[in-house]
Design a protein around this motif. Structure first.
Motif, PDB file in Angstrom:
ATOM      1  N   ARG A  19       0.861  -1.156   0.185  1.00 30.31           N
ATOM      2  CA  ARG A  19       0.115  -0.162   0.026  1.00 30.31           C
ATOM      3  C   ARG A  19       0.882   1.203   0.116  1.00 30.31           C
ATOM      4  NH1 ARG A  19      -2.890  -1.061   4.310  1.00 30.31           N
ATOM      5  NH2 ARG A  19      -2.022   0.476   5.695  1.00 30.31           N
ATOM      6  N   PHE A  31       2.286   2.016  -3.628  1.00 26.78           N
ATOM      7  CA  PHE A  31       1.248   2.588  -4.384  1.00 26.78           C
ATOM      8  C   PHE A  31       1.061   3.967  -4.024  1.00 26.78           C
ATOM      9  CE2 PHE A  31       0.442  -2.049  -5.680  1.00 26.78           C
ATOM     10  CZ  PHE A  31       0.699  -1.801  -7.003  1.00 26.78           C
ATOM     11  N   TRP A  58       1.679   7.106  -6.433  1.00 27.77           N
ATOM     12  CA  TRP A  58       0.819   8.106  -6.871  1.00 27.77           C
ATOM     13  C   TRP A  58       1.337   9.510  -6.381  1.00 27.77           C
ATOM     14  CZ3 TRP A  58      -2.899   9.412  -9.940  1.00 27.77           C
ATOM     15  CH2 TRP A  58      -3.898  10.397  -9.533  1.00 27.77           C
ATOM     16  N   LEU A  72       9.055  -2.043  -5.380  1.00 27.42           N
ATOM     17  CA  LEU A  72       7.851  -2.542  -5.622  1.00 27.42           C
ATOM     18  C   LEU A  72       7.692  -3.966  -5.948  1.00 27.42           C
ATOM     19  CD1 LEU A  72       4.905  -1.904  -6.104  1.00 27.42           C
ATOM     20  CD2 LEU A  72       5.573  -0.876  -8.486  1.00 27.42           C
TER      21      LEU A  72
END
Length: 433
Positions: free
Chosen positions: A363, A366, A370, A406
């Motif tokens: 989480r 991501f 963003w 990631l």
């Protein structure tokens, strides 16, 4: 309510509109603190002199509004007098943004970061030299931090009164909680700042290394024991449940056949998945329980050793928990196959949600993706500067490269499930052959 308020404001005598009470508060201070829509605007329509009048604590009406999250009052004050957006309280030199962050008013921070009216406020410092970003790191609020870092106008490398940048503060907080989980907000803030181009202040590296005092080690050891008690209980419970499930197979056993006593649904691939997942859950739960009971929760073991085993046990517990999810889902699948498709669909959807639920590192990745897009777009590589990675001791590419991090977190999330399905597949092939 609005009409009643309007009548009260209209009937206030001219000489009372700037009268103060025992705390030095004017009617405008009270209107800002109430936060009812339109009240502040109606009061300002009668008199604007109270905007720059401080109470006994040095707080102006806009600071009061920021402390309670009164967006309407802030907009009314700024539209009447744009200069009040940069007012600093007389006691600590804080702007409305500092005060909103200290009181965790995320709605105010969001508005300030998205409105051009507050552009000059974003990088202002209080009397201690702290910018809004310094305070966001201090209080460890991810939402507030995200809004600030996502604004291109926010400077990342201002130093405060003691010579620390926001990245310095984040690193110091991490060192104070050396045994804390890597999923804590500070860990993500360090990554976000580092990948955004933030720097450490020019201090010698040896000054950042704190000595391991015996008192600190004892305190950390006590906190560690308390924080891992729930993991110990949960892992022991999983071990008990999966042990029982291994001898009470879904679909019961064959009776009156050459293979009497064998699982009735043993020929199905879904049953193999259930069995492998149950075995995984049992052994990893036992390993987690042993690690905590023998090393992680014993006061006679050095806190540094306990920290290693505590983190290891949490990792083992996560594998056991993931395996339990798969075991339950496929246990229901093989039993209800051909009986209730609705049940299978509901359990399947719930399983997918649980697979991703609570995965904080992914989480964070991501969120960082963003955030980087909002700040830089795709025009900049997000790898760390060499000096920053050196200070953080992030020498491997997995830590220095955002894409590698990631990918690694995706592997950590999915490897348990992949291994379960692969082993079950080979077991099915062997049975058919």
């Amino acid at each position: 309510m609005a009409d009643f308020t309007q009548k009260i404001i209209e009937n206030i005598r001219e000489n009372l509109r700037n009268e103060v009470d025992w705390s030095g508060s004017t009617p405008l201070h009270f209107a800002a603190s109430v936060g009812l829509k339109g009240v502040t605007a109606r009061l300002l329509a009668r008199d604007t002199t109270g905007i720059e009048r401080a109470d006994n604590k040095g707080m102006f009406p806009i600071h009061i509004a920021a402390s309670v999250g009164a967006i309407d009052a802030i907009n009314s004050l700024v539209s009447t007098n744009p200069d009040c957006a940069t007012l600093r309280d007389e006691a600590k030199g804080r702007t409305l943004l500092h005060i909103a962050i200290e009181n965790r008013k995320c709605n105010v921070v969001k508005m300030v970061c998205k409105s051009l009216s507050f552009k000059d406020t974003l990088n202002m410092k209080d009397n201690d030299g702290n910018t809004a970003l310094h305070l966001a790191v201090k209080i460890r609020d991810e939402s507030i931090f995200r809004y600030l870092l996502g604004n291109k106008a926010v400077e990342l490398n201002h130093v405060n009164g003691v010579g620390y940048t926001p990245l310095d503060l984040a690193k110091n907080i991490k060192m104070e909680y050396r045994f804390a989980s890597r999923q804590n907000p500070t860990e993500w803030m360090i990554r976000a700042l580092a990948h955004s181009g933030a720097h450490f202040s020019p201090h010698r590296r040896d000054e950042r290394i704190r000595a391991n005092k015996s008192e600190e080690k004892k305190a950390h050891g006590k906190n560690l024991s308390q924080s891992t008690e729930s993991v110990l209980v949960a892992s022991a419970l999983i071990a008990t449940l999966t042990f029982a499930a291994a001898f009470t197979m879904p679909g019961s056993y064959r009776i009156g056949s050459p293979k009497e006593g064998s699982p009735a649904l043993g020929a199905f691939y879904g049953f193999k998945v259930f069995l492998v997942a149950d075995i995984f859950a049992f052994f990893f739960a036992v390993a987690a329980t042993f690690s905590l009971a023998e090393y992680g929760n014993r006061g006679t073991v050095d806190p540094l050793v306990r920290c290693v085993y505590a983190r290891l046990s949490v990792g083992l517990f996560h594998v056991a928990l993931k395996s339990v999810i798969i075991a339950f889902a496929f246990g229901v699948l093989v039993v209800m196959w051909g009986i209730s498709i609705n049940t299978i669909v509901i359990v399947g959807l719930a399983t997918i949600v649980l697979v991703f639920y609570g995965n904080v590192p992914l989480r964070h990745d991501f969120r960082l993706l963003w955030l980087m897009y909002n700040r830089f777009g795709f025009s900049r590589r997000w790898d760390l500067y060499s000096s920053t990675s050196s200070h953080l001791d992030w020498t491997s590419r997995r830590l220095r490269s955002f894409s590698a991090t990631l990918a690694w977190n995706l592997v950590k999330l999915l490897w348990t499930y992949i291994l379960i399905f692969v082993l079950a597949y080979f077991a099915q092939l062997k049975q058919k052959s």
